[in-house]
Design a protein around this motif. Structure first.
Motif, PDB file in Angstrom:
ATOM      1  N   GLY A  95      14.909  38.650  30.645  1.00 50.91           N
ATOM      2  CA  GLY A  95      14.313  39.674  31.478  1.00 50.91           C
ATOM      3  C   GLY A  95      14.048  40.979  30.765  1.00 50.91           C
ATOM      4  N   ASN A  96      12.898  41.588  31.078  1.00 48.18           N
ATOM      5  CA  ASN A  96      12.525  42.860  30.470  1.00 48.18           C
ATOM      6  C   ASN A  96      13.119  44.010  31.272  1.00 48.18           C
ATOM      7  N   PRO A  97      13.804  44.963  30.622  1.00 57.32           N
ATOM      8  CA  PRO A  97      14.495  46.042  31.351  1.00 57.32           C
ATOM      9  C   PRO A  97      13.584  46.949  32.154  1.00 57.32           C
ATOM     10  N   ALA A  98      12.271  46.938  31.893  1.00 59.05           N
ATOM     11  CA  ALA A  98      11.362  47.761  32.687  1.00 59.05           C
ATOM     12  C   ALA A  98      11.353  47.325  34.149  1.00 59.05           C
ATOM     13  N   PHE A  99      11.822  46.106  34.417  1.00 60.54           N
ATOM     14  CA  PHE A  99      11.888  45.667  35.802  1.00 60.54           C
ATOM     15  C   PHE A  99      12.818  46.561  36.623  1.00 60.54           C
ATOM     16  N   ARG A 100      13.864  47.077  35.992  1.00 63.61           N
ATOM     17  CA  ARG A 100      14.786  47.956  36.731  1.00 63.61           C
ATOM     18  C   ARG A 100      14.069  49.221  37.181  1.00 63.61           C
ATOM     19  N   THR A 101      13.132  49.691  36.384  1.00 67.51           N
ATOM     20  CA  THR A 101      12.343  50.862  36.787  1.00 67.51           C
ATOM     21  C   THR A 101      11.469  50.520  37.987  1.00 67.51           C
ATOM     22  N   LEU A 102      10.830  49.368  37.937  1.00 65.14           N
ATOM     23  CA  LEU A 102      10.020  48.934  39.081  1.00 65.14           C
ATOM     24  C   LEU A 102      10.881  48.817  40.327  1.00 65.14           C
ATOM     25  N   TYR A 103      12.036  48.209  40.201  1.00 66.30           N
ATOM     26  CA  TYR A 103      12.902  48.003  41.354  1.00 66.30           C
ATOM     27  C   TYR A 103      13.292  49.345  41.976  1.00 66.30           C
ATOM     28  N   ARG A 104      13.607  50.320  41.149  1.00 67.59           N
ATOM     29  CA  ARG A 104      13.967  51.642  41.660  1.00 67.59           C
ATOM     30  C   ARG A 104      12.781  52.276  42.389  1.00 67.59           C
ATOM     31  N   LYS A 105      11.587  52.092  41.884  1.00 69.35           N
ATOM     32  CA  LYS A 105      10.401  52.624  42.556  1.00 69.35           C
ATOM     33  C   LYS A 105      10.210  51.966  43.923  1.00 69.35           C
ATOM     34  N   VAL A 106      10.451  50.644  44.001  1.00 72.83           N
ATOM     35  CA  VAL A 106      10.319  49.951  45.279  1.00 72.83           C
ATOM     36  C   VAL A 106      11.349  50.486  46.266  1.00 72.83           C
ATOM     37  N   VAL A 107      12.596  50.653  45.825  1.00 69.75           N
ATOM     38  CA  VAL A 107      13.646  51.182  46.698  1.00 69.75           C
ATOM     39  C   VAL A 107      13.274  52.581  47.194  1.00 69.75           C
ATOM     40  N   ASP A 108      12.808  53.433  46.289  1.00 70.40           N
ATOM     41  CA  ASP A 108      12.462  54.808  46.662  1.00 70.40           C
ATOM     42  C   ASP A 108      11.288  54.863  47.638  1.00 70.40           C
ATOM     43  N   ALA A 109      10.370  53.906  47.528  1.00 68.52           N
ATOM     44  CA  ALA A 109       9.160  53.920  48.372  1.00 68.52           C
ATOM     45  C   ALA A 109       9.338  53.174  49.684  1.00 68.52           C
ATOM     46  N   THR A 110      10.430  52.431  49.840  1.00 67.17           N
ATOM     47  CA  THR A 110      10.564  51.516  50.969  1.00 67.17           C
ATOM     48  C   THR A 110      10.464  52.222  52.318  1.00 67.17           C
ATOM     49  N   ASP A 111      11.188  53.315  52.523  1.00 68.59           N
ATOM     50  CA  ASP A 111      11.178  53.963  53.830  1.00 68.59           C
ATOM     51  C   ASP A 111       9.780  54.459  54.187  1.00 68.59           C
ATOM     52  N   THR A 112       9.088  55.051  53.212  1.00 69.84           N
ATOM     53  CA  THR A 112       7.726  55.521  53.461  1.00 69.84           C
ATOM     54  C   THR A 112       6.801  54.363  53.802  1.00 69.84           C
ATOM     55  N   LEU A 113       6.956  53.239  53.096  1.00 73.17           N
ATOM     56  CA  LEU A 113       6.123  52.074  53.359  1.00 73.17           C
ATOM     57  C   LEU A 113       6.387  51.503  54.748  1.00 73.17           C
ATOM     58  N   LEU A 114       7.651  51.418  55.128  1.00 73.97           N
ATOM     59  CA  LEU A 114       7.979  50.840  56.431  1.00 73.97           C
ATOM     60  C   LEU A 114       7.492  51.706  57.578  1.00 73.97           C
ATOM     61  N   GLN A 115       7.379  52.998  57.358  1.00 72.76           N
ATOM     62  CA  GLN A 115       6.902  53.892  58.419  1.00 72.76           C
ATOM     63  C   GLN A 115       5.448  53.612  58.799  1.00 72.76           C
ATOM     64  N   THR A 116       4.727  52.883  57.969  1.00 77.51           N
ATOM     65  CA  THR A 116       3.333  52.572  58.285  1.00 77.51           C
ATOM     66  C   THR A 116       3.206  51.417  59.269  1.00 77.51           C
ATOM     67  N   ILE A 117       4.309  50.689  59.531  1.00 77.25           N
ATOM     68  CA  ILE A 117       4.270  49.550  60.451  1.00 77.25           C
ATOM     69  C   ILE A 117       4.417  50.048  61.885  1.00 77.25           C
ATOM     70  N   PRO A 118       3.535  49.654  62.783  1.00 79.78           N
ATOM     71  CA  PRO A 118       3.655  50.084  64.181  1.00 79.78           C
ATOM     72  C   PRO A 118       5.018  49.722  64.763  1.00 79.78           C
ATOM     73  N   GLY A 119       5.671  50.719  65.351  1.00 77.90           N
ATOM     74  CA  GLY A 119       6.999  50.511  65.899  1.00 77.90           C
ATOM     75  C   GLY A 119       8.107  51.026  65.011  1.00 77.90           C
ATOM     76  N   LEU A 120       7.795  51.284  63.737  1.00 77.63           N
ATOM     77  CA  LEU A 120       8.801  51.795  62.808  1.00 77.63           C
ATOM     78  C   LEU A 120       8.526  53.227  62.383  1.00 77.63           C
ATOM     79  N   GLU A 121       7.392  53.771  62.826  1.00 75.16           N
ATOM     80  CA  GLU A 121       7.084  55.142  62.483  1.00 75.16           C
ATOM     81  C   GLU A 121       7.991  56.085  63.281  1.00 75.16           C
ATOM     82  N   ASN A 122       8.103  57.324  62.841  1.00 70.25           N
ATOM     83  CA  ASN A 122       8.896  58.315  63.568  1.00 70.25           C
ATOM     84  C   ASN A 122       8.156  58.725  64.837  1.00 70.25           C
TER      85      ASN A 122
END
Length: 444
Positions: free
Chosen positions: A143-170
């Motif tokens: 495995g290439n260690p750059a994947f850990r950077t991608l994974y951290r980006k996905v974790v950081d973006a998750t809440d913002t992404l989920l807010q776009t789903i109807p029913g999960l927005e504030n």
């Protein structure tokens, strides 16, 4: 003369394939939905296919999802739980909805499905923004260690992404909706691979299914309306993005036995792919050995697309590098393959301790037993649950020359190099240009 005969034969085969592809396969009626889910011991894997129950108001004070399966007795409890029945029920129900359907069919998309597809596209964009680490110290076949950077980006973006789903927005109740997002977020970012081990397997694929199950139990997705789109649009796009992630970061297959499944990484596309083909008037399980048939039908059917993907990076026949798929091709009908796939998924994924120990349970996916003894359990460096201070006897840690330590030999004790990494390294050694397609290599 001989060349003319060959050309005529080739033209005739092309016309036959075109006629088969344009044939409309009759739709198979949906299975009867039972009032109660079928238990894990039932003989008929499709009896009791059901829509998961809707959980209207998860407990805001409950802890976020966490791992609960440590021992075989924990796994035995899970195998007879409502959560187990709901997971298997969603798989069965979706399987029934896609019978006779092609990936290329027109499918009506609901607003939640459209937002989910956008979210998967956003993850794909994050991959493009996160190139592989090309440092000489990190260009092994693992495995290439750059994947850990991608994974951290996905974790950081998750809440913002989920807010776009109807029913999960504030909305009117932001605290409640934030709690829903936190619960769903665990399954979402865990579905893209393991950042500690830089690997991927059917356990991560299962997390994506659990994420979709959570959205269904909340009523955001509805199987009667969205099941076809869940499989043929959402899940298939997820698989396509995961292929890019696997190839870009050389993710290792999770576990010393791969994924206890059918290829190095995935299981569900074969299961639902077999469902697509049930009742097809021409294509048979043995058709996977015909290269021209694979090329023609891979855009339409997940099963053929997966075989095509395997053949693109591994040479020789399926019998050598994918003996289970080769054995399945001897089954006479897709209906038998389809039933066998569901039974196999139950045994080889849901009831395998090295996979189930990574599952998360919370309000939406309830383990169904008191949370006792958790104060004596901790995660080791590879994400396994162990009793505090214990080291499982006889297991090596995951890694490369790291020595002895805590770990599970059957789960990540034997590193398996990525076939994508091996292919690219062989290409580089041959002096090929880095931007050329990955060369097929012998399975080793």
């Amino acid at each position: 003369m001989v060349e003319t005969k060959l050309n005529n034969a080739r033209d005739a085969l092309t016309e036959k394939l075109r006629a088969v592809r344009n044939t409309d396969v009759p739709q198979i009626p949906l299975a009867h939905k039972s009032e109660s889910p079928t238990g894990p011991g039932d003989n008929d894997p499709f009896q009791g296919a059901m829509d998961p129950l809707v959980v209207a108001h998860p407990d805001l004070n409950a802890p976020l999802p966490k791992k609960r399966i440590v021992t075989q007795s924990n796994l035995d409890h899970f195998a007879h739980s409502q959560a187990f029945a709901e997971i298997l029920g969603m798989i069965r129900s979706c399987n029934e909805y896609v019978k006779g359907r092609k990936l290329t069919d027109n499918i009506q998309l609901s607003a939640p499905v459209e937002r989910i597809l956008d979210i998967v596209d956003k993850v794909r964009a994050l991959v493009d923004e996160t190139p592989r680490d090309t440092d000489s110290a990190s260009t092994s076949r693992f495995g290439n260690p750059a994947f850990r950077t991608l994974y951290r980006k996905v974790v950081d973006a998750t809440d913002t992404l989920l807010q776009t789903i109807p029913g999960l927005e504030n909305g009117d109740d932001p605290a409640y909706q934030e709690r829903l997002r936190k619960e769903l977020a665990v399954y979402f970012y865990e579905s893209w691979g393991n950042a500690k081990r830089i690997d991927y397997g059917s356990g991560m694929e299962l997390n994506f299914l659990c994420w979709l199950l959570g959205l269904t139990k909340l009523g955001i997705l509805q199987l009667a309306r969205d099941a076809e789109a869940i499989v043929l649009r959402v899940f298939w796009k997820y698989i396509q993005v995961m292929r890019v992630v696997q190839q870009t970061y050389w993710l290792e297959p999770a576990g010393s036995h791969g994924v206890w499944g059918l290829d190095d990484y995935h299981f569900l596309p074969f299961l639902w792919g077999a469902g697509q083909l049930v009742g097809h008037p021409y294509l048979k399980p043995k058709s996977i050995h015909d290269v021209e048939v694979l090329d023609e039908f891979a855009p339409d059917y997940m099963y053929f697309a997966c075989i095509h993907a395997i053949n693109s990076v591994k040479t020789e026949s399926l019998r050598w590098h994918s003996p289970m798929l080769d054995d399945i091709s001897d089954v006479r009908s897709w209906a038998k393959v389809d039933q066998g796939m569901v039974k196999m998924y139950r045994v080889e994924v849901l009831c395998k301790l090295p996979i189930a120990q990574h599952m998360y349970f919370g309000t939406l996916l309830d383990y169904g037993a008191p949370d006792t003894g958790s104060e004596d359990v901790e995660e080791d460096e590879h994400g396994h649950l162990v009793h505090a201070g214990s080291v499982p006897h006889g297991h090596r840690v995951h890694g490369h020359g790291e020595g002895q330590g805590a770990g599970w030999g059957d789960c990540c004790g034997i590193p398996i190099p990525s076939v994508f990494a091996a292919a690219e390294q062989n290409k580089a050694q041959a002096g090929r240009v880095a931007s050329t397609p990955i060369r097929r290599i012998p399975f080793d």
